[in-house]
Scaffold this active site. Structure first.
Site, PDB file in Angstrom:
ATOM      1  CG  ASP A 170      -1.930   1.090   1.242  1.00 59.18           C
ATOM      2  OD1 ASP A 170      -3.130   0.799   1.071  1.00 59.18           O
ATOM      3  OD2 ASP A 170      -1.529   2.271   1.416  1.00 59.18           O
ATOM      4  CD  GLU A 211      -3.590   3.782  -1.293  1.00 56.67           C
ATOM      5  OE1 GLU A 211      -4.550   3.011  -1.079  1.00 56.67           O
ATOM      6  OE2 GLU A 211      -2.721   4.058  -0.450  1.00 56.67           O
TER       7      GLU A 211
HETATM    8  P1  GH3 Z   1      -1.630   5.363   4.297  1.00 55.91           P
HETATM    9  O1  GH3 Z   1      -0.180   5.630   4.363  1.00 55.91           O
HETATM   10  O2  GH3 Z   1      -2.222   5.080   5.625  1.00 55.91           O
HETATM   11  O3  GH3 Z   1      -1.942   4.292   3.336  1.00 55.91           O
HETATM   12  O4  GH3 Z   1      -2.309   6.703   3.793  1.00 55.91           O
HETATM   13  P2  GH3 Z   1      -3.001   6.958   2.397  1.00 55.91           P
HETATM   14  O5  GH3 Z   1      -3.233   8.412   2.237  1.00 55.91           O
HETATM   15  O6  GH3 Z   1      -2.214   6.301   1.325  1.00 55.91           O
HETATM   16  O7  GH3 Z   1      -4.304   6.090   2.569  1.00 55.91           O
HETATM   17  P3  GH3 Z   1      -5.811   6.328   2.286  1.00 55.91           P
HETATM   18  O8  GH3 Z   1      -6.353   4.937   2.103  1.00 55.91           O
HETATM   19  O9  GH3 Z   1      -6.410   7.160   3.330  1.00 55.91           O
HETATM   20  O10 GH3 Z   1      -5.874   7.100   0.920  1.00 55.91           O
HETATM   21  C1  GH3 Z   1      -5.814   6.478  -0.296  1.00 55.91           C
HETATM   22  C2  GH3 Z   1      -6.186   7.502  -1.341  1.00 55.91           C
HETATM   23  O11 GH3 Z   1      -6.079   6.935  -2.630  1.00 55.91           O
HETATM   24  C3  GH3 Z   1      -7.592   7.995  -1.215  1.00 55.91           C
HETATM   25  C4  GH3 Z   1      -8.107   8.043  -2.647  1.00 55.91           C
HETATM   26  O12 GH3 Z   1      -8.510   9.332  -3.005  1.00 55.91           O
HETATM   27  C5  GH3 Z   1      -6.924   7.665  -3.487  1.00 55.91           C
HETATM   28  N1  GH3 Z   1      -7.262   6.842  -4.625  1.00 55.91           N
HETATM   29  C6  GH3 Z   1      -7.975   5.701  -4.632  1.00 55.91           C
HETATM   30  N2  GH3 Z   1      -8.061   5.211  -5.893  1.00 55.91           N
HETATM   31  C7  GH3 Z   1      -7.386   6.082  -6.701  1.00 55.91           C
HETATM   32  C8  GH3 Z   1      -7.123   6.139  -8.094  1.00 55.91           C
HETATM   33  O13 GH3 Z   1      -7.518   5.265  -8.875  1.00 55.91           O
HETATM   34  N3  GH3 Z   1      -6.385   7.174  -8.557  1.00 55.91           N
HETATM   35  C9  GH3 Z   1      -5.921   8.159  -7.727  1.00 55.91           C
HETATM   36  N4  GH3 Z   1      -5.199   9.148  -8.246  1.00 55.91           N
HETATM   37  N5  GH3 Z   1      -6.172   8.141  -6.405  1.00 55.91           N
HETATM   38  C10 GH3 Z   1      -6.884   7.122  -5.886  1.00 55.91           C
HETATM   39 MG    MG Z   2      -2.016   4.219   1.313  1.00 54.75          MG
HETATM   40 MG    MG Z   3      -4.951   2.135   0.857  1.00 55.71          MG
HETATM   41 MG    MG Z   4      -5.012   3.600   3.786  1.00 56.59          MG
END
Ligand code: GH3
Ligand code: MG
Ligand code: MG
Ligand code: MG
Length: 289
Positions: A170, A211
């Site tokens: 992740d 991600e």
């Molecule tokens: P952590 O270190 O705890 O994993 O923090 P984080 O910010 O990576 O984790 P979190 O799960 O809170 O955020 C993941 C973000 O990924 C939120 C969402 O907007 C973004 N995201 C999800 N799918 C996609 C995508 O397909 N493209 C993009 N650009 N962003 C995405």
């Molecule tokens: Mg993350």
């Molecule tokens: Mg995540």
């Molecule tokens: Mg997360």
């Protein structure tokens, strides 16, 4: 197409293969239906099976059934039954047994070619649908459903002889990449990390969501999977992306688990997830198993 033809008569086999080979098809012929079934089972490149109803030791209808069963969701296989006794009952039974088409024996060349063109259209479309249904469109990795299915099958095989390990990855603080550089740059980062996973894989790589990624590594021990995750962790820190405000660097966290006796793919994934959570809560940019 790669075509398997089954008939008790070597003469019939020779005639059909003489019609198909010059047209660029790869043809394997069998007088023994059990050998034919084993061959189709072992060779995923086979996309068409042409069989007589009158074959042994497995009868033609049963051969259709068995071939239909192994040609499951990710294996298009077009089955054509042949019989010299064409009647409504034979035809209905063949279709009900999983045959896609029915043809007289011996077939007229024109008819055989036309039916195989239909087979090519059908299997080509099925292949494309399967690819679309299994692929994550952003990264080209397996999507969640396909990954879990394939990894589950790999774990079943591992259950019989050996091992399989799992890595969950992740991206760290990914939300801030999106916030600072925009969603498009975020997408580029996701694709870049996916590419690294593909390079390392030698197994099955999937994007489980957002991600978050998974690698299933058949045959690899926990130590080998940890080493793979360590290499991936390092390479993620070395990636550079062009962001709206200068270069973007990222880190990622990894959870690793290895299969133990009697465990399901869900259990394996769960333990990798717990390890990943620990990697997140103990500082990120690390591998935990
Ligand atoms: P952590 O270190 O705890 O994993 O923090 P984080 O910010 O990576 O984790 P979190 O799960 O809170 O955020 C993941 C973000 O990924 C939120 C969402 O907007 C973004 N995201 C999800 N799918 C996609 C995508 O397909 N493209 C993009 N650009 N962003 C995405
Ligand atoms: Mg993350
Ligand atoms: Mg995540
Ligand atoms: Mg997360």
């Amino acid at each position: 197409m790669h075509i398997v033809v089954v008939d008790p008569s070597r003469v019939v086999l020779k005639v059909i293969s003489g019609l198909l080979t010059p047209r660029g098809h790869t043809v394997d012929t069998f007088t023994d239906s059990r050998e034919a079934l084993d061959f189709v089972t072992d060779n995923a490149s086979v996309t068409a099976l042409i069989t007589s109803l009158e074959v042994r030791p497995i009868g033609g209808l049963e051969l259709c059934w068995s071939a239909r069963l192994l040609a499951d969701a990710h294996r298009p296989l077009y089955i054509i039954t042949m019989s010299s006794a064409r009647n409504a009952r034979n035809l209905a039974e063949a279709l009900d047994s999983g045959s896609d088409d029915f043809i007289d024996k011996p077939p007229s060349p024109e008819e055989l070619y036309a039916r195989l063109r239909a087979a090519e259209r059908m299997t080509g479309m099925q292949r494309e649908l399967i690819r679309l249904a299994e692929t994550d469109s952003l990264t080209g990795l397996l999507n969640r459903r396909a990954f879990l299915q394939r990894a589950g099958e790999a774990a079943d095989r591992a259950g019989a002889h050996g091992r399989i390990s799992m890595i969950l990855a992740d991206i760290d603080q990914f939300k801030s990449v999106n916030d600072q550089h925009g969603h498009d740059v975020g997408d580029t980062v996701i694709r870049g990390v996916a590419q690294e996973l593909l390079t390392e894989a030698g197994g099955l790589a999937g994007r489980l969501g957002g991600e978050e990624f998974a690698l299933a590594l058949p045959g690899r021990t926990l130590e080998e999977a940890e080493a793979a995750a360590g290499r991936l962790r390092l390479r993620c820190t070395q990636l550079r992306f062009k962001g709206q405000r200068g270069p973007v660097q990222i880190t990622a966290s990894f959870g690793v688990s290895t299969w133990s006796e009697g465990e399901t793919i869900g259990g394996l994934l769960k333990r990798a997830d717990i390890a990943l959570y620990e990697a997140k809560t103990t500082g990120r940019n690390r591998v935990v198993s």
